[in-house]
Design a protein around this motif. Structure first.
Motif, PDB file in Angstrom:
ATOM      1  N   THR A   9       7.115   5.809   0.068  1.00 52.84           N
ATOM      2  CA  THR A   9       6.292   4.746   0.632  1.00 52.84           C
ATOM      3  C   THR A   9       4.836   5.158   0.817  1.00 52.84           C
ATOM      4  O   THR A   9       4.055   4.387   1.374  1.00 52.84           O
ATOM      5  CB  THR A   9       6.868   4.299   1.983  1.00 52.84           C
TER       6      THR A   9
ATOM      7  N   GLU B 143       4.076  -8.096  -3.800  1.00 51.67           N
ATOM      8  CA  GLU B 143       3.363  -7.426  -2.718  1.00 51.67           C
ATOM      9  C   GLU B 143       3.708  -5.940  -2.680  1.00 51.67           C
ATOM     10  O   GLU B 143       4.879  -5.556  -2.684  1.00 51.67           O
ATOM     11  CB  GLU B 143       3.741  -8.088  -1.387  1.00 51.67           C
ATOM     12  N   GLN B 144       2.677  -5.102  -2.643  1.00 52.10           N
ATOM     13  CA  GLN B 144       2.883  -3.664  -2.609  1.00 52.10           C
ATOM     14  C   GLN B 144       3.012  -3.208  -1.159  1.00 52.10           C
ATOM     15  O   GLN B 144       2.067  -2.748  -0.531  1.00 52.10           O
ATOM     16  CB  GLN B 144       1.742  -2.948  -3.334  1.00 52.10           C
ATOM     17  N   SER B 145       4.219  -3.371  -0.633  1.00 54.98           N
ATOM     18  CA  SER B 145       4.513  -3.042   0.752  1.00 54.98           C
ATOM     19  C   SER B 145       6.011  -2.811   0.853  1.00 54.98           C
ATOM     20  O   SER B 145       6.759  -2.970  -0.126  1.00 54.98           O
ATOM     21  CB  SER B 145       4.100  -4.183   1.683  1.00 54.98           C
TER      22      SER B 145
ATOM     23  N   SER C 219      -4.876  -0.220   6.876  1.00 56.63           N
ATOM     24  CA  SER C 219      -3.637  -0.259   7.652  1.00 56.63           C
ATOM     25  C   SER C 219      -3.982  -0.473   9.118  1.00 56.63           C
ATOM     26  O   SER C 219      -5.132  -0.267   9.534  1.00 56.63           O
ATOM     27  CB  SER C 219      -2.843   1.044   7.497  1.00 56.63           C
TER      28      SER C 219
ATOM     29  N   PRO D  38      -2.158  -7.123  -0.850  1.00 53.61           N
ATOM     30  CA  PRO D  38      -2.417  -5.879  -0.123  1.00 53.61           C
ATOM     31  C   PRO D  38      -2.561  -4.652  -1.014  1.00 53.61           C
ATOM     32  O   PRO D  38      -1.646  -3.840  -1.146  1.00 53.61           O
ATOM     33  CB  PRO D  38      -1.189  -5.762   0.789  1.00 53.61           C
TER      34      PRO D  38
END
Length: 542
Positions: free
Chosen positions: A323, A375-377, A455, A500
């Motif tokens: 992550t 979404e890159q999360s 963030s 994001p």
């Protein structure tokens, strides 16, 4: 056995070698590939008058020895002879190795290269020369001024203070004249050109800090150039362009018209993670200041990570999910600590939360099997992560190496999809030390035009170590949660990335810059950076 008498004699030791390396006019992007290669290999770096310490920091090896050859012990500017002696002494101080002599622009154009090279030759020290991009052509190009056209088919270059006895064709209105040198000498040299017969109405551009985000271009005439130079508004380093191509700047200016040109942008990230964002900001004309808000430390107890890495060897895991770049680094360091390499992940499917993390894996020789398509999360990763297949997934365990403060969103989502998760603390994040006093003052006083938050933790930690950004500073956030945290800390959010990612965040900030410029022009006002505005009506109501 060969008799010892027939063995060759030991070869003499190779002494030091000097490379004269052109650094270009200011923009690090104009450095040649060869110049960066030599700087990276240097055992000792000798700086020029402009210093260029940032190039040493960016491209040389950590801890490389540095000698200032531009200034004496008390800050005085050294003579050409003194610089030559200092270079020879620096080279002689080394039994062998590479000495890189950085020179502004191109070493063979208006530098002390001839004298320094002759001193090296006299001392028996070999040298190489790596040409650089010259300010003569690059600075006018960045100001949108071509040196030649149908109006000016030829160019003459003059070093201020060394006025030719006969200006010759330079007095012709169809010749472009480029004058380099100190600001104090530019005025007298231009006066000499006018006295030689050049018309007082001839257009002149005075360009300071060319090719950098601090570039400022002043346009005037030959008659008024001396007055402008004497006003103190033009600062070193600067050059002058004289001729009929100067007015073309009104149509051809491209660098100073970038959406974020001249903006100072605060980037609260660790230095090793900020590189792509800093580069993207620079592509829009902004200068970034990186302020680390967190420091990464190993977990308090390493046993959990050690067991997990051994589990990769024994086939305990079906997946490993990364992550962050820090998670990739933590696992890689632990794997290499055991004397292993990336092959340990053979047979394990690898997930990465986004493009930057995926690139860190590729740098380790691993191609991720899963990167979010949207979404890159953590949420985006969950959307694409497959559920457990009872027939095809005999091993159902996932290794998640994460920070000690990571949220439970991904763990809970994977468990709901039927996976068994080992949520392992791979590293700890602690608040970084406060930045230098001048940076803290710049943050609070509004000297920064914008701040980009990637963030919620960067918001909290920046406010904690440096204080709240000034009301006139544009606040850009990577996503809704980060924006919410910023608002909770009393910050008005001006820019929100459409998706994001760091790239989208910078692009959105650039779009905001375009909007501000358009609004100023429509109102008939000069285009000013946020830090230049004395009032911010919208925010003053908060």
């Amino acid at each position: 056995m060969t008799p010892s008498s027939t063995l060759p004699a030991a070869a003499p030791r190779v002494g030091p070698r000097v490379a004269f390396v052109g650094t270009g006019p200011g923009d690090p992007g104009l450095m040649t590939v060869r110049s960066r290669e030599l700087l990276a290999a240097a055992d000792l770096v000798v700086l020029d008058q402009l210093g260029r310490d940032e190039l040493v920091t960016a491209y040389a090896r950590p801890g490389v020895a540095v000698v200032d050859s531009g200034h004496g012990e008390h800050g005085e500017q050294l003579t050409v002879a003194s610089r030559a002696k200092r270079l020879v002494d620096a080279a002689r101080s080394m039994p062998s190795g590479l000495v890189v002599r950085l020179m502004d622009g191109d070493p063979v154009l208006f530098t002390g290269f001839p004298e320094e090279a002759k001193a090296l030759r006299k001392a028996g020290i070999p040298f190489d020369v790596v040409p650089g991009v010259s300010a003569v052509t690059a600075v006018p190009a960045y100001a949108g001024i071509p040196l030649t056209s149908c109006l000016a088919p030829s160019v003459q270059v003059v070093y201020a203070g060394h006025v030719p006895a006969d200006w010759g064709t330079a007095a012709d209105e169809k010749v472009t004249v480029v004058v380099l040198g100190s600001v104090s000498r530019l005025g007298s040299t231009l006066a000499e050109l006018r006295a030689a017969g050049r018309a007082p109405t001839t257009p002149v551009a005075l360009i300071e800090s060319g090719t950098t985000t601090g570039q400022v271009s002043h346009t005037t005439t030959l008659a008024d150039a001396g007055r402008l130079l004497g006003s103190g508004r033009v600062r070193f380093p600067a050059l002058a362009v004289v001729g009929p191509t100067v007015p073309l700047r009104e149509q051809l200016s491209w660098f100073e018209s970038k959406p974020l040109f001249g903006w100072r942008v605060l980037v609260p990230r660790t230095q090793d993670q900020a590189g792509p964002m800093v580069a993207r900001l620079a592509s829009y004309g902004a200068a970034a200041t990186v302020v680390p808000t967190i420091a990464v430390e190993p977990p308090r107890t390493p046993q959990q990570m050690e067991r997990a890495v051994k589990g990769l060897v024994t086939g305990r895991y079906a997946w490993i999910g990364f992550t962050s770049v820090n998670a990739v680094r933590a696992v890689r360091e632990k794997v290499e600590e055991f004397g292993l390499d990336s092959r340990i992940l053979a047979g394990v499917r690898v997930a990465a939360v986004g493009g930057v993390t995926a690139q860190a894996l590729r740098d380790w020789g691993i191609a991720p099997d899963l990167v979010p398509s949207g979404e890159q999360s953590a949420s985006g990763l969950l959307e694409d992560w497959p559920e457990v297949d009872e027939d095809l997934d005999p091993v159902r365990r996932v290794f998640l190496p994460r920070a000690d403060i990571a949220t439970d969103t991904l763990v809970a989502g994977l468990a709901d999809a039927g996976w068994e998760v080992d949520d392992v603390t791979a590293y700890r994040t602690v608040r970084a030390a406060p930045p230098a006093a001048d940076i803290r003052e710049a943050i609070k006083s509004g000297a920064f035009d914008a701040v980009v938050f990637t963030s919620s933790s960067t918001v909290r930690n920046l406010v904690g170590i440096a204080g709240k950004p000034h009301a006139r500073t544009v606040v850009a956030c990577i996503g809704p949660q980060t924006a919410k945290t910023a608002e909770e800390h009393g910050l008005g959010v001006d820019v929100l990335a459409t998706t994001p990612s760091s790239d989208e965040l910078v692009d959105a900030l650039a779009g905001h810059g375009v909007s501000l410029a358009l609004a100023a022009r429509e109102a008939g006002e000069p285009v000013r950076r946020p830090s230049e505005r004395r009032t911010a009506a919208r925010r003053s109501a908060r």
